[in-house]
Design a protein around this motif. Sequence first.
Motif, PDB file in Angstrom:
ATOM      1  N   UNK A   1       3.772  -1.438   7.580  1.00 12.41           N
ATOM      2  CA  UNK A   1       4.660  -1.623   6.532  1.00 12.41           C
ATOM      3  C   UNK A   1       5.237  -3.038   6.370  1.00 12.41           C
ATOM      4  N   UNK A   2       5.420  -3.671   7.492  1.00 13.70           N
ATOM      5  CA  UNK A   2       5.947  -5.121   7.023  1.00 13.70           C
ATOM      6  C   UNK A   2       4.778  -5.995   6.766  1.00 13.70           C
ATOM      7  N   UNK A   3       3.666  -5.684   7.251  1.00 13.21           N
ATOM      8  CA  UNK A   3       2.404  -6.808   7.389  1.00 13.21           C
ATOM      9  C   UNK A   3       1.925  -6.513   5.692  1.00 13.21           C
ATOM     10  N   UNK A   4       1.715  -5.256   5.455  1.00 16.08           N
ATOM     11  CA  UNK A   4       1.372  -5.018   4.140  1.00 16.08           C
ATOM     12  C   UNK A   4       2.296  -5.629   2.909  1.00 16.08           C
ATOM     13  N   UNK A   5       3.662  -5.505   3.204  1.00 16.77           N
ATOM     14  CA  UNK A   5       4.533  -6.135   2.250  1.00 16.77           C
ATOM     15  C   UNK A   5       4.425  -7.769   2.213  1.00 16.77           C
ATOM     16  N   UNK A   6       4.204  -8.379   3.304  1.00 16.96           N
ATOM     17  CA  UNK A   6       4.118  -9.819   3.467  1.00 16.96           C
ATOM     18  C   UNK A   6       2.676 -10.004   2.893  1.00 16.96           C
TER      19      UNK A   6
ATOM     20  N   UNK B   1      15.603  -9.262   4.983  1.00 14.14           N
ATOM     21  CA  UNK B   1      14.655  -8.188   5.556  1.00 14.14           C
ATOM     22  C   UNK B   1      14.952  -7.069   5.059  1.00 14.14           C
ATOM     23  N   UNK B   2      16.296  -6.502   5.025  1.00 13.14           N
ATOM     24  CA  UNK B   2      16.696  -5.138   4.263  1.00 13.14           C
ATOM     25  C   UNK B   2      16.556  -5.133   3.030  1.00 13.14           C
ATOM     26  N   UNK B   3      16.698  -6.210   2.349  1.00 11.67           N
ATOM     27  CA  UNK B   3      16.652  -6.159   0.764  1.00 11.67           C
ATOM     28  C   UNK B   3      15.505  -6.456   0.157  1.00 11.67           C
ATOM     29  N   UNK B   4      14.579  -7.045   1.041  1.00 12.44           N
ATOM     30  CA  UNK B   4      13.198  -7.448   0.161  1.00 12.44           C
ATOM     31  C   UNK B   4      11.813  -6.892   1.043  1.00 12.44           C
ATOM     32  N   UNK B   5      12.029  -6.510   2.279  1.00 14.22           N
ATOM     33  CA  UNK B   5      11.025  -6.084   3.190  1.00 14.22           C
ATOM     34  C   UNK B   5      11.077  -4.480   3.353  1.00 14.22           C
ATOM     35  N   UNK B   6      12.026  -4.174   4.236  1.00 16.59           N
ATOM     36  CA  UNK B   6      12.114  -2.694   4.812  1.00 16.59           C
ATOM     37  C   UNK B   6      13.030  -2.010   4.028  1.00 16.59           C
ATOM     38  N   UNK B   7      12.733  -1.926   2.696  1.00 21.82           N
ATOM     39  CA  UNK B   7      13.557  -1.124   1.803  1.00 21.82           C
ATOM     40  C   UNK B   7      12.958   0.289   1.866  1.00 21.82           C
ATOM     41  N   UNK B   8      13.743   1.149   1.269  1.00 19.28           N
ATOM     42  CA  UNK B   8      13.452   2.583   1.164  1.00 19.28           C
ATOM     43  C   UNK B   8      12.213   2.664   0.235  1.00 19.28           C
ATOM     44  N   UNK B   9      11.933   1.965  -0.811  1.00 23.17           N
ATOM     45  CA  UNK B   9      10.709   1.909  -1.717  1.00 23.17           C
ATOM     46  C   UNK B   9       9.579   1.712  -0.905  1.00 23.17           C
ATOM     47  N   UNK B  10       9.828   0.493  -0.131  1.00 22.30           N
ATOM     48  CA  UNK B  10       8.685  -0.050   0.668  1.00 22.30           C
ATOM     49  C   UNK B  10       8.224   0.963   1.671  1.00 22.30           C
ATOM     50  N   UNK B  11       9.203   1.607   2.127  1.00 23.77           N
ATOM     51  CA  UNK B  11       8.962   2.450   3.448  1.00 23.77           C
ATOM     52  C   UNK B  11       8.166   3.670   3.181  1.00 23.77           C
ATOM     53  N   UNK B  12       8.752   4.479   2.048  1.00 24.55           N
ATOM     54  CA  UNK B  12       7.945   5.474   1.402  1.00 24.55           C
ATOM     55  C   UNK B  12       6.640   5.255   0.958  1.00 24.55           C
ATOM     56  N   UNK B  13       6.562   4.072   0.161  1.00 22.01           N
ATOM     57  CA  UNK B  13       5.197   3.532  -0.251  1.00 22.01           C
ATOM     58  C   UNK B  13       4.241   3.619   0.841  1.00 22.01           C
ATOM     59  N   UNK B  14       4.654   2.788   1.723  1.00 21.36           N
ATOM     60  CA  UNK B  14       3.563   2.625   3.041  1.00 21.36           C
ATOM     61  C   UNK B  14       3.530   3.974   3.648  1.00 21.36           C
ATOM     62  N   UNK B  15       4.325   4.857   4.174  1.00 21.02           N
ATOM     63  CA  UNK B  15       4.051   5.990   4.552  1.00 21.02           C
ATOM     64  C   UNK B  15       3.096   6.902   4.018  1.00 21.02           C
ATOM     65  N   UNK B  16       3.362   6.897   2.357  1.00 16.26           N
ATOM     66  CA  UNK B  16       2.357   7.641   1.599  1.00 16.26           C
ATOM     67  C   UNK B  16       1.000   7.198   1.205  1.00 16.26           C
TER      68      UNK B  16
END
Length: 473
Positions: free
Chosen positions: A162-167, A269-284
């Motif tokens: 999740x983190x690496x894909x966002x970066x 980190x909480x507002x730009x990387x590990x957001x709910x939108x990014x977490x759900x997008x990565x999981x799915x």
Amino acid sequence: MSNWKAYSIIPFVAGFVGWFTNYLAVQMIFFPIKWRGVPFYRVEGEPLGFFGWQGIVPAKTLKMSEAMVNTTINDLLTMEEIIQRLDPDTVADILLPSSGKIVQPFIDELLADKPTTLRSFASSYATDADGWVQQKLAHKFLRDLTKDVQNNIGSICNLRNCVVEMMMSDRSLLGKLFQISGKDELQFLTDSGLWFGFLLGMIQLVVALYWDNPWTLSMGGLVVGLATNWLALKWIFEPVSPLKIGPIVLQGLFLRRQNEVSADFAKFFASRVLTSRQLWSSMLTDATTLPEWEKLLANRFAIFTKDATFGAVDLQLKSRKLQAASAKTCATLFNYLSDLHGYVDEALEIEQTLRARMMAMTSAQFERVLHPIFEEDELTLILAGGGLGFLAGLIQQLVSTGSIILPRFSFGDQTKLISTLGSIIGLYAVSLALKPRKSLVLFMKRLIDRTRSLKKNTKRLGRYLRGQKPSSI
């Protein structure tokens, strides 16, 4: 002292050189985002090419992101812990209006061969959010699904990916994180070049007065460029632990600001990387977690259907229709989660958790948050500062003397030997810059092996052509 004006500006020029080389060193850490230069030779993931440059952080985003997750995030944050902060009933309430759309792929796929009337009735029944029975059933399905997510988060969420894909999707993001967290240290790195450079310039002035050699200016610029970058980097992170000398306590500038940096890092980190939108997008969408999501949804829908029909309908988990329906549901599920993100961001409390735990880190642990960006190609940055300082010294020499004289050294009978050794060392330095992970010996061995292989193939081709020559005449 006939040229006293030229000598008097030496400390000021040295101060400017120190400031400029440090400023450029900071810019080289983060910019350019994309590689710029002549695409003749370049190793992917390395900032320096044959003739070009990419910012160290953008070039090494993959490596740095993985290191950050392994050394910092994994020790401070676990999904198994924070996901339990979600209230299943609250999640169900938020998603209830979209429950019919969420399960629609199951109805379409499982009832595809049934009469149209039955499919229409099932779709209308599922999407009727006003019906009391429908609300109860949908709420139970969504609540139980949330509990399944909480109980299986280890297999359906890959925090590293999740983190690496966002970066990797935005290579400027990691640089912005470091720039915000280390803003004071980066500013010190730039400004300190001015004062260090000025002090070294005073020494350079004394040398120039007693050693009348035009090229002392260029060599002095080289020393200033090297020293100011090196000193500034040392002062930022060393000593790691507080060192008390009488009434004075010494510690790296970055480490003194642990509480402030922790707050900045956690907020970003909480507002730009590990957001709910990014977490759900990565999981799915993550290939390592999507199959587990499909199994989880299929299992939950099968259990729900059996309970809702009092055992009359018992779907088999290995059913191709059920698997296909689950895959389609996963493909569309993210579209119906937009109303959920605000609650998830608030409930998970990622910012508060990261901030509190970073503040509690030891100095040695905290030093690893920012130091890796300077460790990557630190030698390259220092050498670049030296090169720019040398160039500035040459310009200063030209202005003061009207000509440029490069330094020459004589070692008597050993001149050729020293020159050869210097060439070897220079070649080795270039090889390290171009291929930091590969030694010169391996590089040369590969070159020799390829040359030998080419020679053998050439001989074979020659023998073949000579053997064919008579028949071709």
